[in-house]
Design an enzyme around this catalytic site. Sequence first.
Site, mmCIF file in Angstrom:
data_model
loop_
_atom_site.group_PDB
_atom_site.id
_atom_site.type_symbol
_atom_site.label_atom_id
_atom_site.label_comp_id
_atom_site.label_asym_id
_atom_site.label_seq_id
_atom_site.Cartn_x
_atom_site.Cartn_y
_atom_site.Cartn_z
ATOM 1 N N HIS A 70 4.066 -14.552 27.916
ATOM 2 C CA HIS A 70 4.932 -13.760 27.045
ATOM 3 C C HIS A 70 5.941 -14.658 26.332
ATOM 4 C CE1 HIS A 70 7.392 -10.511 25.518
ATOM 5 N NE2 HIS A 70 6.573 -9.623 26.038
ATOM 6 N N GLY A 100 28.330 -16.439 18.835
ATOM 7 C CA GLY A 100 28.070 -17.748 19.424
ATOM 8 C C GLY A 100 27.953 -18.848 18.385
ATOM 9 N N HIS A 143 22.164 -22.271 24.775
ATOM 10 C CA HIS A 143 22.561 -22.737 26.104
ATOM 11 C C HIS A 143 21.449 -23.629 26.625
ATOM 12 C CE1 HIS A 143 23.407 -22.715 30.399
ATOM 13 N NE2 HIS A 143 24.634 -22.336 30.095
ATOM 14 N N THR A 185 20.029 -24.399 29.416
ATOM 15 C CA THR A 185 19.059 -23.915 30.410
ATOM 16 C C THR A 185 18.721 -22.443 30.210
ATOM 17 O OG1 THR A 185 20.822 -23.372 32.003
ATOM 18 C CG2 THR A 185 19.816 -25.569 32.148
ATOM 19 N N GLY A 191 19.159 -20.567 27.132
ATOM 20 C CA GLY A 191 18.647 -20.244 25.808
ATOM 21 C C GLY A 191 19.569 -19.304 25.076
#
Length: 319
Positions: free
Chosen positions: A81, A162, A167, A169, A171
Amino acid sequence: MKIVECVPNFSEGRDIEKINRIMDVVKTDEHIKLVNYESDADYNRTVVTLIGDPNHMINLILKMVEVCLKEIDLNKHSGEHARMGAIDVIPFIPISDITMKECISYSEKCAELIYEKYDIPCFLYAEAARFEDRKSLPSIRKGEFEGMKDKIKDPHWLPDFGKQEIHPTFGCIGVGARDFLVAYNIDIATEDESPAKKMARTIRKSSGGFQYVQAGPVYLENRKHTQVTMNILNYKKNPIYRIFETIKMEAKRYHVEVTGAEIVGLVPKDALVRSLKYYYACNNLEFPESISLKEVVQDVKKYMLFRDFDETKIIDYFL
C-alpha cells in the site's frame, strides 16, 4: 451529541507486538469507541475505525501520533500500500448532529496541533483541501515517503501546516474531511498482476472508467493471489454491484476467476442494500421492506462473494 467517525491508517501490519502497543493507546481511551481495526501483512498497514465526540477524537489522534512516532520508522518500512507517513491518513467523517463544514474545521485543528506538538507536516485533503489538486489523496501521496523528501521542497507542495521538510522517520500526514468511502477489494485467482492492472485501469476514473472510483492492482504474498484494490468515493452514484459485475465481466476476457471480495473498515448498510436490490431484481425476487443486518450479511456473501464479513463490519450495527 456530535459524533464523527475517524479512520486513521498507520503503516504497520506485520509486527503484532508493535501493533498492540499502538492499539493499547486506543483501547484504553474512555471517550472514544473503537469500532474495529484490521491489519494486513501484505499491505503492511492497519486501518482503525473510531467513533465519538470530535474534540475527544482529536485528543486520541494526538496520542496515536505520539506512539507511532516512537514505534514506526518509515525508512525501514515496505508494503504493497502506498504511504507517506507512519500515520498516513486521518479522515473526519460526519455521523450524527455534525456538518461537513464542522468536520473540515476539526480536521484543520487536528493538523495544526500535530505539527505544533510533533513537528510533522500535514496536508489537508478531500473536502478540507485548500487547493483543487489536493482533493485527491493519491495526488498528494504520489512519490510516497521516499519521494516526498524532494517533493515537499517544491513551492507548489508547501504543506498546509508545517515546514517544507518531512519528519525524518515519520514522514507527513494527509488530514481531511470526507463522506463515507467504501474501501473495497476484489480477489482474482492468479499470481500474475497483469490482469488486475488492466481491470483496475478499466474501472478507475483517472483512466476513463467510473466516476468516484480509485483503483489499482496488488499481489498478496500471503494469499498467493492478486486483487483489484479500490476506494469507492460515492457509493450512491457508483454502487458496489456495478464495479463487481464489471470486474467479473472483464475477468472473462483475461481467463481468470473472481473468487471473492472484501470490505476494509466499515460500510453503511445503505451501500449494501442498494447493491442487493440489483441482485434481487436479477433473480425476480421482491426486496423486503425491512431487512435485518443478519440477512444483509447472508446476502452479500451469497451474491457478492464477501469474505471475512459479519454484522460488525456495518456501521449501523454500532449506531
